[in-house]
Design a protein around this motif. Structure first.
Motif, mmCIF file in Angstrom:
data_model
loop_
_atom_site.group_PDB
_atom_site.id
_atom_site.type_symbol
_atom_site.label_atom_id
_atom_site.label_comp_id
_atom_site.label_asym_id
_atom_site.label_seq_id
_atom_site.Cartn_x
_atom_site.Cartn_y
_atom_site.Cartn_z
ATOM 1 N N ARG A 108 30.858 27.387 34.789
ATOM 2 C CA ARG A 108 31.074 28.258 35.956
ATOM 3 C C ARG A 108 30.164 27.959 37.153
ATOM 4 O O ARG A 108 30.144 28.717 38.110
ATOM 5 C CB ARG A 108 30.947 29.740 35.561
ATOM 6 N N TYR A 132 28.852 33.151 43.164
ATOM 7 C CA TYR A 132 29.480 32.854 41.883
ATOM 8 C C TYR A 132 29.672 31.363 41.720
ATOM 9 O O TYR A 132 30.745 30.874 41.478
ATOM 10 C CB TYR A 132 30.830 33.586 41.762
ATOM 11 N N GLN A 182 37.197 32.393 40.972
ATOM 12 C CA GLN A 182 35.819 32.617 40.555
ATOM 13 C C GLN A 182 35.016 33.219 41.688
ATOM 14 O O GLN A 182 34.162 34.087 41.468
ATOM 15 C CB GLN A 182 35.201 31.288 40.108
ATOM 16 N N LEU A 211 33.819 36.747 39.375
ATOM 17 C CA LEU A 211 33.313 35.790 38.401
ATOM 18 C C LEU A 211 33.928 35.980 37.020
ATOM 19 O O LEU A 211 34.174 35.011 36.309
ATOM 20 C CB LEU A 211 31.789 35.883 38.317
ATOM 21 N N ALA A 230 36.851 33.839 35.930
ATOM 22 C CA ALA A 230 36.716 32.394 35.734
ATOM 23 C C ALA A 230 37.240 31.998 34.359
ATOM 24 O O ALA A 230 37.091 32.736 33.380
ATOM 25 C CB ALA A 230 35.259 31.975 35.878
ATOM 26 N N SER A 276 38.948 27.091 35.916
ATOM 27 C CA SER A 276 37.953 27.206 36.991
ATOM 28 C C SER A 276 36.952 26.056 36.910
ATOM 29 O O SER A 276 36.578 25.464 37.930
ATOM 30 C CB SER A 276 37.220 28.544 36.894
#
Length: 439
Positions: A125, A164, A174, A178, A181, A185
């Motif tokens: 992420r 994020y 995202q 967040l 995600a 992502s």
């Protein structure tokens, strides 16, 4: 482990943690990431740091994931190997010399690391060039601060933290939230990373990718449903196009002249350039196929420095071969003799760049002397006199160069009129005095 390390300095700082450089008694370097004291009371930041340690523990020992060497979830720190460069710094510094094959190889290693994380139900992420480290000759993914083990944690994910993920590399969904995600992502971020690796440019507009355009678009599509389903599919697409580009490539360095190589290359790779030059292939004339293309491409000090940095210890062999090529020129017809001055200018640039390499410097000096004395080129005569009077010749070369001048037993009018008062080498002064008296 940290008790046996010696603190050196702070390497980097984020919103909630510091990364500092440490070393052991043997000089080995380590990076220690610690949560900042001022955020120790922030439950979100503390949980985020602990989760990062948990994720690195799960991934410990996996290839292309930064090694977790030691950690303490109570005191909130962990130790990893120290990296001299991240991906952003490496690409920015080497963008002019990396081949496409070099770039694809880097990306394939990043894909391997993320693929392993995903296989263990871990999202990163926050995939960006700053979070990919070069340690030795290998590449490692780090900073799982926004990471999420979605097999273990089912609730959201740090919606209270600032940002994020790196904005240019984070997927739209995202950035909006967040917790939304997904695997796709991370794949979006990988597409943007691939663009950066191939171009050296920030991925603001991926439509101008020079190659692998369909792969990049298939990964970094704005719509989640248009992206590759998983990293395995992305890896297969990269491999497929890698093979296709290989078939399309007609470059055969084995048979190329330097002129051919430069004519067919948009961005010179110095290792390839050196390889082609050392083949010394000539199909038309040594001047047009070899000498002139070299003096043209290496037309300034900065370019020569880049070439020298890349080939380093091979520069001596390159200069020796260049001198041999000049000898072929001098004994042939069908080339502009007025270009001899340009040879001298080129050798002077080389001389300045290799100033600390005695062997390379000596070869430049010898050829400059030959052009000045044997070929009576006035501009180069000024150059060699300037070198002598500025005392830039390495001390270990002074006696050998003086002996070369004496052996050649040749002088020129400008040298006879030049003063020797500023020349510190007694050997060179004696030889000049001898040549003046006997010519």
């Amino acid at each position: 482990m940290i008790d046996n390390l010696i603190y050196e300095n702070v390497k980097g700082e984020g919103s909630f943690a510091l990364v500092s450089r440490y070393r052991d008694l043997h000089g080995n370097k380590f990076a220690v990431k610690k949560i900042k004291k001022e955020v120790m009371t922030n439950e979100g930041d503390v949980n985020r740091f602990r989760r990062e340690i948990d994720i690195l523990t799960v991934l410990k020992g996996e290839p292309h994931i930064v090694p977790l060497l030691d950690s303490n979830e109570k005191e909130l720190w962990y130790v990893m190997p120290f990296a001299e460069k991240n991906l952003y710094e490496y690409i920015s510094q080497n963008n002019q010399t990396l081949t496409e094959a070099d770039r694809v190889e880097i990306f394939e290693k990043i894909l391997d690391g993320i693929s392993i994380a995903h296989s263990k139900s871990i999202l990163h992420r926050d995939i960006s060039p700053n979070n990919i480290l070069k340690i030795g000759d290998e590449w490692y993914i780090c900073d799982f601060g926004l990471g999420k083990d979605y097999s273990k944690y089912t609730k959201g994910g740090y919606s209270s933290v600032t940002g994020y993920g790196s904005i240019l590399y984070a997927a739209p969904e995202q950035i909006d939230k967040l917790k939304d995600a997904s695997v796709q992502s991370d794949i979006y971020s990988l597409g943007k990373i691939f663009y950066f690796i191939l171009t050296g440019k920030e991925p603001r507009d991926i439509n101008d990718a020079p190659s692998y355009k369909s792969v990049i678009k298939g990964a970094a599509s704005e719509r989640v449903e248009d992206r590759y389903e998983n990293v395995s599919i992305l890896k297969k697409e990269v491999a497929k196009y890698k093979n296709l580009y290989s078939v399309m490539s007609t470059t055969n360095l084995q048979d190329m002249t330097v002129r051919d190589y430069l004519a067919q290359t948009q961005r010179v790779n110095w290792n390839e350039f050196y390889e082609v030059a050392m083949k010394f292939n000539v199909t038309d004339h040594v001047y047009y196929d070899f000498v002139d293309p070299i003096t043209t491409i290496l037309s300034d000090t900065k370019t020569i420095e880049s070439f020298y940095t890349t080939i380093n210890n091979n520069m001596y062999d390159f200069i020796v071969l260049f001198r041999q090529a000049l000898e072929k020129c001098y004994t042939s017809t069908g080339w502009p003799f007025s270009s001899v001055n340009s040879f001298g200018y080129f050798l002077n640039r080389l001389y300045r760049v290799v100033s600390t390499d005695s062997r390379c410097q000596m070869e430049c000096l010898k050829e400059l002397w030959d052009i000045a004395a044997y070929h009576d080129q006035w501009a180069v005569q000024e150059t060699i006199i300037g070198i002598l009077q500025e005392n830039s010749i390495l001390q270990e070369n002074e006696r050998e160069f003086a002996l070369y001048m004496l052996e050649m037993d040749k002088t020129f009018a400008k040298l006879r009129n030049a003063t020797t008062g500023r020349i510190s080498s007694r050997d060179i002064v004696r030889v000049i005095t001898h040549l003046k008296a006997n010519k």
